[in-house]
Design a protein around this motif. Structure first.
Motif, short mmCIF file in Angstrom:
data_model
loop_
_atom_site.label_atom_id
_atom_site.label_comp_id
_atom_site.label_asym_id
_atom_site.label_seq_id
_atom_site.Cartn_x
_atom_site.Cartn_y
_atom_site.Cartn_z
N VAL A 203 0.83 -1.21 0.00
CA VAL A 203 0.00 0.00 0.00
C VAL A 203 0.86 1.25 0.00
CG1 VAL A 203 -2.03 -1.07 1.06
CG2 VAL A 203 -0.28 -0.05 2.52
N ASN A 204 2.04 1.20 0.61
CA ASN A 204 2.92 2.37 0.59
C ASN A 204 3.57 2.56 -0.78
OD1 ASN A 204 3.52 3.87 3.38
ND2 ASN A 204 2.98 1.73 3.81
N LYS A 205 3.60 1.49 -1.58
CA LYS A 205 4.03 1.61 -2.97
C LYS A 205 2.85 1.86 -3.91
CE LYS A 205 8.30 -1.09 -2.71
NZ LYS A 205 9.16 0.03 -3.17
N ARG A 206 1.68 2.10 -3.28
CA ARG A 206 0.44 2.40 -4.02
C ARG A 206 -0.03 1.22 -4.88
NH1 ARG A 206 2.14 6.18 -0.54
NH2 ARG A 206 0.74 7.99 -0.58
N VAL A 207 0.23 0.02 -4.43
CA VAL A 207 -0.32 -1.17 -5.07
C VAL A 207 -1.61 -1.50 -4.33
CG1 VAL A 207 0.03 -3.59 -5.64
CG2 VAL A 207 1.97 -2.00 -5.67
N VAL A 208 -2.76 -1.26 -4.96
CA VAL A 208 -4.04 -1.41 -4.26
C VAL A 208 -4.97 -2.39 -4.97
CG1 VAL A 208 -3.92 0.87 -3.18
CG2 VAL A 208 -4.95 0.63 -5.45
N SER A 241 -1.10 0.87 8.79
CA SER A 241 0.00 0.85 7.83
C SER A 241 -0.30 1.65 6.57
CB SER A 241 0.33 -0.60 7.44
OG SER A 241 -0.68 -1.15 6.60
N VAL A 242 -1.55 2.05 6.37
CA VAL A 242 -1.95 2.74 5.14
C VAL A 242 -1.51 4.20 5.19
CG1 VAL A 242 -3.92 3.42 3.72
CG2 VAL A 242 -3.92 1.19 4.85
N PRO A 243 -0.91 4.74 4.11
CA PRO A 243 -0.44 6.13 4.09
C PRO A 243 -1.59 7.12 4.27
CG PRO A 243 0.45 4.90 2.24
CD PRO A 243 -0.59 4.04 2.85
N ALA A 244 -1.36 8.14 5.11
CA ALA A 244 -2.39 9.14 5.38
C ALA A 244 -2.13 10.46 4.67
CB ALA A 244 -2.49 9.38 6.90
N ILE A 245 -1.08 10.50 3.85
CA ILE A 245 -0.78 11.70 3.06
C ILE A 245 -0.78 11.32 1.59
CG2 ILE A 245 0.96 13.46 2.54
CD1 ILE A 245 1.89 13.28 5.41
N ALA A 246 -1.47 12.10 0.79
CA ALA A 246 -1.60 11.80 -0.63
C ALA A 246 -0.25 11.97 -1.35
CB ALA A 246 -2.64 12.72 -1.27
N ALA A 247 0.04 11.05 -2.26
CA ALA A 247 1.24 11.18 -3.09
C ALA A 247 1.01 12.25 -4.16
CB ALA A 247 1.57 9.84 -3.74
N LYS A 252 -6.47 12.07 -3.20
CA LYS A 252 -6.79 11.90 -1.78
C LYS A 252 -5.83 10.88 -1.17
CE LYS A 252 -10.84 10.45 -3.03
NZ LYS A 252 -12.24 9.93 -3.09
N PRO A 253 -5.60 10.94 0.14
CA PRO A 253 -4.76 9.94 0.79
C PRO A 253 -5.39 8.56 0.71
CG PRO A 253 -5.17 11.82 2.24
CD PRO A 253 -6.11 11.96 1.09
N LEU A 254 -4.55 7.53 0.78
CA LEU A 254 -5.07 6.17 0.72
C LEU A 254 -5.95 5.83 1.92
CD1 LEU A 254 -2.30 3.82 -0.74
CD2 LEU A 254 -4.38 4.66 -1.81
N THR A 255 -5.71 6.47 3.08
CA THR A 255 -6.59 6.23 4.23
C THR A 255 -8.01 6.66 3.89
OG1 THR A 255 -5.82 8.36 5.10
CG2 THR A 255 -4.86 6.36 6.06
N GLU A 256 -8.15 7.78 3.21
CA GLU A 256 -9.48 8.24 2.80
C GLU A 256 -10.06 7.34 1.71
OE1 GLU A 256 -11.63 12.23 0.94
OE2 GLU A 256 -9.63 12.39 1.84
N TYR A 257 -9.21 6.91 0.78
CA TYR A 257 -9.65 6.03 -0.30
C TYR A 257 -10.21 4.72 0.25
CZ TYR A 257 -9.11 2.65 -4.15
OH TYR A 257 -9.32 1.66 -5.08
N PHE A 258 -9.44 4.08 1.15
CA PHE A 258 -9.90 2.83 1.75
C PHE A 258 -11.09 3.07 2.67
CE2 PHE A 258 -5.55 1.07 0.83
CZ PHE A 258 -5.98 0.00 0.06
N GLY A 259 -11.08 4.20 3.37
CA GLY A 259 -12.19 4.53 4.25
C GLY A 259 -13.51 4.60 3.50
N GLU A 260 -13.48 5.23 2.34
CA GLU A 260 -14.69 5.33 1.51
C GLU A 260 -15.13 3.95 1.01
OE1 GLU A 260 -13.63 8.09 -1.50
OE2 GLU A 260 -13.83 9.85 -0.21
#
Length: 426
Positions: A203-208, A241-247, A252-260
């Protein structure tokens, strides 16, 4: 609801309101309580205790256990996402603002434990096993009550409660991990940590890709379950472990992406199902409501939630501000904290989980403890609602704080919580 609107989409939009989501959680609990004490209670018991799953993997669990150990991992994953967001970009980022509610959260853990132990000692029952049950605050429920009845309080009230509840969640998760692990299989635990680490790297390498992350997440859960540590801890660790700052190229950050992605399943499906299986206590065949309400463990729990939280949070905050001269948020005072500390006694989800873990499910006291959580939550909500309205009237007559009042309803992300049907038209 518009005639052409999909019912699932309507339900998902409604769940954006903390009040509606909390109502669905309570609805699941009350349906279970009614069914479990109806003439058809044997059917409820049969469904709850039906075993499914592969025995070779030690996953031949009852449906009720799958709800608390399996489905609830999704909820704890969302909790992990929220914790990560609050630590990186939210209310826990600025230590100066977060310090008072963070320390007050520790008081909010110690106060209920103290009240529980004191009442059990006075009763002479000697049943101290439920000491951890009243320590938790349910974020969604507490914020919903604040949004409904705290209109007119300073906006800092919500920040205080949110910070308090987030730290409370973290401490509650720690309690589950430490005190409700009987025997650890370190090989399985290492396997779970390894899978969680792989999940974090991806997830930190943005593999989702779901087809890659889901098998890893499921293996991490299975390994955590096999290790002896409560399996929901795997969900929390993966959420953290999910990044909270958007690349750079992300909207949007991945935390928001997964949250949705997971919020609908967590608040709309998982929590009502968990409440349905956790709250279905057969009171009729175990002495009746009178025996339950007068049992020392039940009394200790349903009083420790409102009273213990009040003593711990308000008392801790008073000590910090009066003796150590720390500052509350803009417009807040100890009167406001008294109301907030009472609604912090709303401890539904995590408290119900700890109640399941604290006692042998074959004992009557196990059922009494779960019902006591619901009673304590209702007491905290009702008394807290009255206290919030009193404080709101005080602020309405104070021009110094009236302009800094909370809006009618605000979501976890801080945006106004419009009626979901209205949101879909914007």
């Amino acid at each position: 609801m518009a005639a052409t609107q999909n019912p699932i989409r309507w339900y998902a939009n409604k769940l954006k309101s903390e009040t509606f989501a909390g109502g669905m959680l309570m609805l699941g609990a009350f349906i279970a309580l009614i069914w479990a004490n109806s003439p058809w209670r044997e059917a409820y018991s049969t469904i709850s205790n039906t075993t499914v799953g592969p025995g070779s993997l030690h996953l031949d669990l009852s449906i009720a256990t799958w709800a608390s150990d399996g489905l609830l991992a999704i909820f704890f994953f969302v909790v992990g996402l929220e914790l990560k967001t609050e630590f990186v970009t939210g209310s826990l980022r600025d230590m100066r603002q977060a310090l008072v509610p963070m320390i007050a959260a520790v008081g909010g853990i110690m106060g209920p434990i103290l009240v529980y132990i004191t009442l059990i000692t006075i009763s002479g029952s000697g049943n101290y096993d439920g000491w951890a049950i009243p320590v938790a605050t349910d974020i969604a429920f507490a914020l919903a009550v604040l949004g409904l009845f705290g209109k007119g309080l300073p906006t800092a009230a919500r920040t205080f409660l949110l910070t308090l509840a987030v730290v409370d969640d973290l401490l509650g998760i720690t309690v589950i991990a430490i005190f409700f692990t009987s025997e650890i299989n370190f090989l399985w635990l290492a396997a779970s940590f390894a899978a969680t680490a792989l999940f974090a790297v991806l997830v930190n390498k943005r593999v989702v890709h779901w087809w890659l992350l889901w098998p890893i997440a499921i293996f991490a859960w299975v390994a955590m379950h096999s290790s002896g540590v409560h399996a929901t801890i795997a969900g929390v660790l993966m959420g953290l472990s999910v990044p909270a700052i958007a690349a750079a190229k992300e909207s949007k950050p991945l935390t928001e992406y997964f949250g949705e992605k997971f919020d609908f399943w967590s608040s709309g499906i998982v929590l009502p199902i968990f409440a349905f299986f956790a709250a279905g206590v057969n009171i009729v065949d175990s002495g009746g409501l009178g025996d339950m309400l007068t049992h020392p463990v039940a009394i200790a729990i349903y009083l420790a939630l409102p009273v213990g939280k009040f003593i711990g949070i308000w008392g801790g905050t008073a000590l910090l501000t009066k003796v150590f001269k720390l500052k509350l948020g803009k417009g807040l005072n100890l009167g406001d904290i008294s109301a907030i500390s009472i609604i912090a006694g709303i401890g539904f989800t995590v408290s119900l989980l700890i109640a399941q873990l604290s006692f042998d499910p074959s004992l009557d006291v196990a059922g009494y403890a779960r019902v006591a959580v619901i009673v304590g939550t209702i007491i905290s909500a009702i008394v807290g609602a009255f206290a919030l309205r009193i404080r709101a009237r005080v602020h309405a007559n104070d021009p110094a704080t009236a302009h800094d009042a909370t809006s009618d309803d605000i979501r976890l992300d801080g945006r106004p919580n419009l009626d979901p049907d209205e949101e879909t038209t914007k």
